[in-house]
Scaffold this motif. Sequence first.
Motif, PDB file in Angstrom:
ATOM      1  N   GLY A 363       0.805  -1.210   0.000  1.00 17.59           N
ATOM      2  CA  GLY A 363       0.000   0.000   0.000  1.00 17.59           C
ATOM      3  C   GLY A 363       0.837   1.259   0.000  1.00 17.59           C
ATOM      4  N   THR A 364       2.089   1.139   0.444  1.00 15.61           N
ATOM      5  CA  THR A 364       3.016   2.274   0.421  1.00 15.61           C
ATOM      6  C   THR A 364       3.886   2.250  -0.819  1.00 15.61           C
ATOM      7  OG1 THR A 364       3.080   2.385   2.841  1.00 15.61           O
ATOM      8  CG2 THR A 364       4.922   3.367   1.646  1.00 15.61           C
ATOM      9  N   LEU A 365       4.479   1.101  -1.102  1.00 17.09           N
ATOM     10  CA  LEU A 365       5.407   1.007  -2.235  1.00 17.09           C
ATOM     11  C   LEU A 365       4.717   1.242  -3.565  1.00 17.09           C
ATOM     12  CD1 LEU A 365       7.507  -2.111  -1.141  1.00 17.09           C
ATOM     13  CD2 LEU A 365       8.196   0.289  -1.085  1.00 17.09           C
ATOM     14  N   SER A 380      10.720  -0.235 -12.341  1.00 21.60           N
ATOM     15  CA  SER A 380      11.290  -1.509 -12.779  1.00 21.60           C
ATOM     16  C   SER A 380      11.508  -2.446 -11.599  1.00 21.60           C
ATOM     17  CB  SER A 380      12.609  -1.263 -13.509  1.00 21.60           C
ATOM     18  OG  SER A 380      12.420  -0.447 -14.638  1.00 21.60           O
ATOM     19  N   PHE A 381      11.908  -1.873 -10.483  1.00 21.54           N
ATOM     20  CA  PHE A 381      12.101  -2.684  -9.279  1.00 21.54           C
ATOM     21  C   PHE A 381      10.781  -3.307  -8.830  1.00 21.54           C
ATOM     22  CE2 PHE A 381      11.703  -2.643  -4.604  1.00 21.54           C
ATOM     23  CZ  PHE A 381      12.572  -3.673  -4.301  1.00 21.54           C
ATOM     24  N   LEU A 382       9.704  -2.522  -8.825  1.00 18.13           N
ATOM     25  CA  LEU A 382       8.401  -3.068  -8.441  1.00 18.13           C
ATOM     26  C   LEU A 382       7.954  -4.159  -9.408  1.00 18.13           C
ATOM     27  CD1 LEU A 382       6.378   0.114  -7.355  1.00 18.13           C
ATOM     28  CD2 LEU A 382       7.657  -1.474  -5.928  1.00 18.13           C
ATOM     29  N   TRP A 390       7.568 -15.607  -4.394  1.00 18.99           N
ATOM     30  CA  TRP A 390       8.351 -15.803  -3.179  1.00 18.99           C
ATOM     31  C   TRP A 390       9.105 -14.530  -2.803  1.00 18.99           C
ATOM     32  CZ3 TRP A 390      13.583 -15.002  -3.154  1.00 18.99           C
ATOM     33  CH2 TRP A 390      14.230 -14.953  -4.398  1.00 18.99           C
ATOM     34  N   LEU A 391       9.608 -13.789  -3.805  1.00 20.20           N
ATOM     35  CA  LEU A 391      10.325 -12.557  -3.521  1.00 20.20           C
ATOM     36  C   LEU A 391       9.368 -11.471  -3.030  1.00 20.20           C
ATOM     37  CD1 LEU A 391      13.001 -11.016  -3.596  1.00 20.20           C
ATOM     38  CD2 LEU A 391      12.519 -10.459  -5.996  1.00 20.20           C
ATOM     39  N   TYR A 392       8.198 -11.414  -3.665  1.00 14.02           N
ATOM     40  CA  TYR A 392       7.180 -10.451  -3.236  1.00 14.02           C
ATOM     41  C   TYR A 392       6.773 -10.715  -1.787  1.00 14.02           C
ATOM     42  CZ  TYR A 392       2.652  -8.089  -3.018  1.00 14.02           C
ATOM     43  OH  TYR A 392       1.589  -7.313  -2.654  1.00 14.02           O
ATOM     44  N   ALA A 393       6.508 -11.986  -1.469  1.00 10.02           N
ATOM     45  CA  ALA A 393       6.089 -12.341  -0.111  1.00 10.02           C
ATOM     46  C   ALA A 393       7.213 -12.069   0.890  1.00 10.02           C
ATOM     47  CB  ALA A 393       5.663 -13.802  -0.059  1.00 10.02           C
TER      48      ALA A 393
END
Length: 494
Positions: A363-365, A380-382, A390-393
Amino acid sequence: MKKITDNLALPQWLRGWEQFWFTPADPSLLGLMRICCGMIVVYTLFAYSFSLQEMMGEHAWNDMQLRMSQVREHPVIVPSINWSNIAPTPQPRNEFEREYLEDYKRKFAMLPPPPYPINQEQADMLETFRNTFGIDMRVNGLPPPRTEAELEYAKEYTRNHNITPPPAYPKDEAEAEAIERYIERYGTDPRIVYTKGQRVFSLWFHVLDPNAMWTVHILIVFVSILFTIGFATRITAAALWFGSLNYIQRNPTMVFGVDTMMTIMLLYLMIGPSGAAFSVDNVIRRWWVKAKPGFVQAWYRWRRQPVPSIADIEPAAPVEIVPSVSANLAIRLLQIHVGIIYLIAGVSKLLGNSWWTGEALWGTLGNFEFAPMQFEIYRSFLAFIGQYQWLYALIMTGGGLFTLAFEIGYIFLIWQPRLRWVFLAAAILLHGFIGLFMGLKTFSMMMLVMNMAFLKKEEVYAFIRMIGLNPAAPPAPPAAPPPKLETAIASAKS
């Protein structure tokens, strides 16, 4: 050597508490915090200069008419201490009330609100009202109506607001209309408020002329500069704290976290001797030590009296950074206040579902209002972390758990010497993230200044030297007085 606790006054089992609050502390930390806090305050107050009328003027975004209506008429409601507005049912006083009580319990499976009806006709009217609207007329303390007009008022009020009116019945139609206007404006009945208005003051309630406003504003900004450099700090600290409140209380709709934390910091820097170190006050005192004999002799010459020799003039007190109880008290109050702020912030996050599901950080990023979406590398990072679940979590859930653990555990664990720097480093990480990705740079810096309350004086002087200054070494603690004869004899026997 005699321990500090030997000089304390409370019983042995309370000496830890007394030592925590009243052991003299070095004020150098407050001096460093004054400089850091002062620079943020100067920046914040100076920023008002670009839109002073839009923020504080008579016709600002929150204009004077609206603001004064809030100050004078805004409802203040005090909730019941037993979680219910329904008064307890008294014991029946006669046979009619006993029969009514039993009949009410049989029909509605609960006790009736007071007062009891005075006759069967009134009891039937109350039952008809409940069957019609699904609520007892007396739940908010309203007595049964005595006239047909009062009954119609209760029906109309309940029909319009889905709740029965509180006592008392309006005296006339004009009062009933005034009640409806207040409900329409503030969303609550004026008869149930504890009081109306807010006990606040602001110079901007009274200083409305644009030229006069500019004069007052420039004066407050000037005081903030004097406070930052440490000139007449005891006076400028109190004046600046009062000055900053004027902006907050004039237009609360523009208040952000930095304004709140800024006022908290100024309060404790006002309580403690924040001008005792790294200040113009100290420079003036050092100058006075050398200049006093010359000034005294010049005074006697001006008055045409015999001029005393330098040996006969009492020298000025030497300039020393002396540990004081007031410095320790201010630091301790700030430490506890910071811990409470984090604890409340962490516990309140548990009320939000996103903190339980691990989605809160997204909600912030991913928020275009806060995050630096204008940079291609950030977008691009998002996109990259969104490609791998797995990386998102890991980032989102891990970051959320880190925030909760830090904020909830801060007040309990920061006091442990081994964990102090762990939490201070975590504070830098957390508020660095907030400053970069939420745009709250001044808030983040002010929170880091507040975390400085846990620094030791050696670390303060190391930081001062790191930025290129070379202050005198921190004073050694005062030598302990010799033990009393009785204490020495007891020690020898043991």
